[in-house]
Design a protein around this motif. Structure first.
Motif, PDB file in Angstrom:
ATOM      1  N   CYS A  37       4.684 -44.336   0.900  1.00 54.61           N
ATOM      2  CA  CYS A  37       5.784 -44.326  -0.079  1.00 54.61           C
ATOM      3  C   CYS A  37       6.530 -45.660  -0.072  1.00 54.61           C
ATOM      4  O   CYS A  37       6.998 -46.125  -1.117  1.00 54.61           O
ATOM      5  CB  CYS A  37       6.764 -43.199   0.242  1.00 54.61           C
ATOM      6  N   GLU A  43       5.253 -44.787  -7.098  1.00 55.77           N
ATOM      7  CA  GLU A  43       4.401 -43.622  -7.293  1.00 55.77           C
ATOM      8  C   GLU A  43       5.122 -42.348  -6.856  1.00 55.77           C
ATOM      9  O   GLU A  43       5.141 -41.987  -5.675  1.00 55.77           O
ATOM     10  CB  GLU A  43       3.087 -43.795  -6.520  1.00 55.77           C
ATOM     11  N   ARG A  44       5.684 -41.667  -7.817  1.00 53.54           N
ATOM     12  CA  ARG A  44       6.450 -40.460  -7.528  1.00 53.54           C
ATOM     13  C   ARG A  44       5.602 -39.402  -6.826  1.00 53.54           C
ATOM     14  O   ARG A  44       6.096 -38.658  -5.986  1.00 53.54           O
ATOM     15  CB  ARG A  44       7.016 -39.890  -8.838  1.00 53.54           C
ATOM     16  N   PHE A  47       5.781 -39.639  -3.171  1.00 53.67           N
ATOM     17  CA  PHE A  47       7.086 -39.189  -2.687  1.00 53.67           C
ATOM     18  C   PHE A  47       7.146 -37.661  -2.677  1.00 53.67           C
ATOM     19  O   PHE A  47       7.651 -37.036  -1.741  1.00 53.67           O
ATOM     20  CB  PHE A  47       8.174 -39.766  -3.594  1.00 53.67           C
ATOM     21  N   GLU A  48       6.601 -37.065  -3.728  1.00 55.38           N
ATOM     22  CA  GLU A  48       6.598 -35.599  -3.807  1.00 55.38           C
ATOM     23  C   GLU A  48       5.717 -34.984  -2.720  1.00 55.38           C
ATOM     24  O   GLU A  48       6.030 -33.917  -2.188  1.00 55.38           O
ATOM     25  CB  GLU A  48       6.127 -35.140  -5.192  1.00 55.38           C
ATOM     26  N   LEU A  84      14.864 -36.996  -5.493  1.00 59.41           N
ATOM     27  CA  LEU A  84      13.937 -36.587  -6.552  1.00 59.41           C
ATOM     28  C   LEU A  84      14.710 -36.047  -7.755  1.00 59.41           C
ATOM     29  O   LEU A  84      14.388 -36.348  -8.909  1.00 59.41           O
ATOM     30  CB  LEU A  84      12.971 -35.518  -6.036  1.00 59.41           C
ATOM     31  N   GLY A  87      16.620 -38.850  -9.606  1.00 56.15           N
ATOM     32  CA  GLY A  87      15.758 -39.914 -10.116  1.00 56.15           C
ATOM     33  C   GLY A  87      15.855 -41.226  -9.377  1.00 56.15           C
ATOM     34  O   GLY A  87      15.300 -42.233  -9.814  1.00 56.15           O
ATOM     35  N   TRP A  89      14.685 -41.906  -6.360  1.00 52.31           N
ATOM     36  CA  TRP A  89      13.744 -41.966  -5.250  1.00 52.31           C
ATOM     37  C   TRP A  89      13.082 -43.335  -5.099  1.00 52.31           C
ATOM     38  O   TRP A  89      12.848 -43.795  -3.993  1.00 52.31           O
ATOM     39  CB  TRP A  89      12.681 -40.874  -5.416  1.00 52.31           C
ATOM     40  N   ALA A  90      12.781 -43.981  -6.212  1.00 49.51           N
ATOM     41  CA  ALA A  90      12.053 -45.260  -6.128  1.00 49.51           C
ATOM     42  C   ALA A  90      12.939 -46.396  -5.630  1.00 49.51           C
ATOM     43  O   ALA A  90      12.434 -47.423  -5.177  1.00 49.51           O
ATOM     44  CB  ALA A  90      11.467 -45.615  -7.491  1.00 49.51           C
TER      45      ALA A  90
END
Lengths: 115, 134
Positions: A37, A43-44, A47-48, A84, A87, A89-90
């Protein structure tokens, strides 16, 4: 519980022991996923996947006697859920998450001392 | 109501293999239930008609088809249209529980759970929902 047949108690203990044995590999997978990650923050799905791994661990560890580890996994999971949902997360620095996972791995019986 | 008067047959849907093992052990050996374990919602949909469960026990967070979607799909099948359901989940705040009950669940079991108490908890939920002893 005291009324349970010895073979049931033995089987339960074996399941707990097996979970403990696999726990080290599960945490290693999460550490690796966290590294991924950090390398590919856009790349979500990665992360998920880390979130799902933590969710699975937090929901199961307590059942197998690893209560404190499960609570800590839940704390990390909840943080990831917030990122998450909002939004962000990145944009997050995952170093504290990586450190928390390292600490969980180091907390296992027989783990080498943390670097 | 198509439910049987006693709780005997449980269709259990859970993707985590460790939790599958310990819950199945608890339900079969402690609860004396007949249990069909499925690893996904799709498996549950395929198995439901033949197994003819008295109760659906569903994990919530599963890849591809979550527990709530699985229940909705099971509700479309004649054999499980009115089968009582219980969710197992780590998400048990008031809002989450309310949403599970709105879907028709008779209760929620919080994860992590005490395996030794799982069967008793299911029987309690079964009886609380107005059904006879399992």
């Amino acid at each position: 519980m005291a009324d349970l047949p010895p073979d049931v108690l033995a089987k339960m203990q074996a399941l707990q022991d097996g979970f403990g044995v696999r726990l080290r590999a599960r945490l290693a997978d999460m550490q690796q996923q966290c590294s991924l990650c950090r390398v590919t923050p856009a790349e979500r799905i990665q992360f998920e996947l880390l979130y799902r791994q933590l969710h699975s661990l937090s929901g199961s560890a307590g059942t197998f006697g690893f209560t404190a580890l499960g609570v800590e996994a839940r704390r990390i999971e909840d943080q990831l859920r917030v990122w998450l949902d909002d939004g962000s997360w990145a944009q997050q620095d995952l170093a504290p998450v990586a450190a928390a996972l390292d600490a969980l791995a180091a907390s296992l019986p027989g783990a080498p001392p943390a670097a | 109501m198509s439910t049987t008067p006693t709780l005997q047959r449980i269709l259990y849907v859970e993707d985590d293999p460790d939790i599958q093992l310990v819950a199945r052990m608890a339900l079969v050996r402690i609860g004396r239930f007949t249990v069909q374990v499925c690893s996904s919602g799709a498996e549950a949909l395929a198995a439901a008609a033949e197994f003819n469960p008295d109760l659906l026990l569903l994990d919530v967070m599963m890849p591809e088809m979550d527990g709530m979607t699985t229940l909705a799909e099971l509700r479309r099948l004649p054999g499980t249209r009115e089968t009582p359901a219980v969710f197992m989940t780590a998400r048990v705040n008031d809002g989450d529980v309310a949403s599970y009950l709105e879907l028709g669940a008779i209760g929620v079991i919080a994860k992590p759970f005490d395996a030794m108490q799982l069967a008793a908890k299911l029987r309690e939920l079964w009886q609380t929902s107005g059904r006879s002893d399992g």
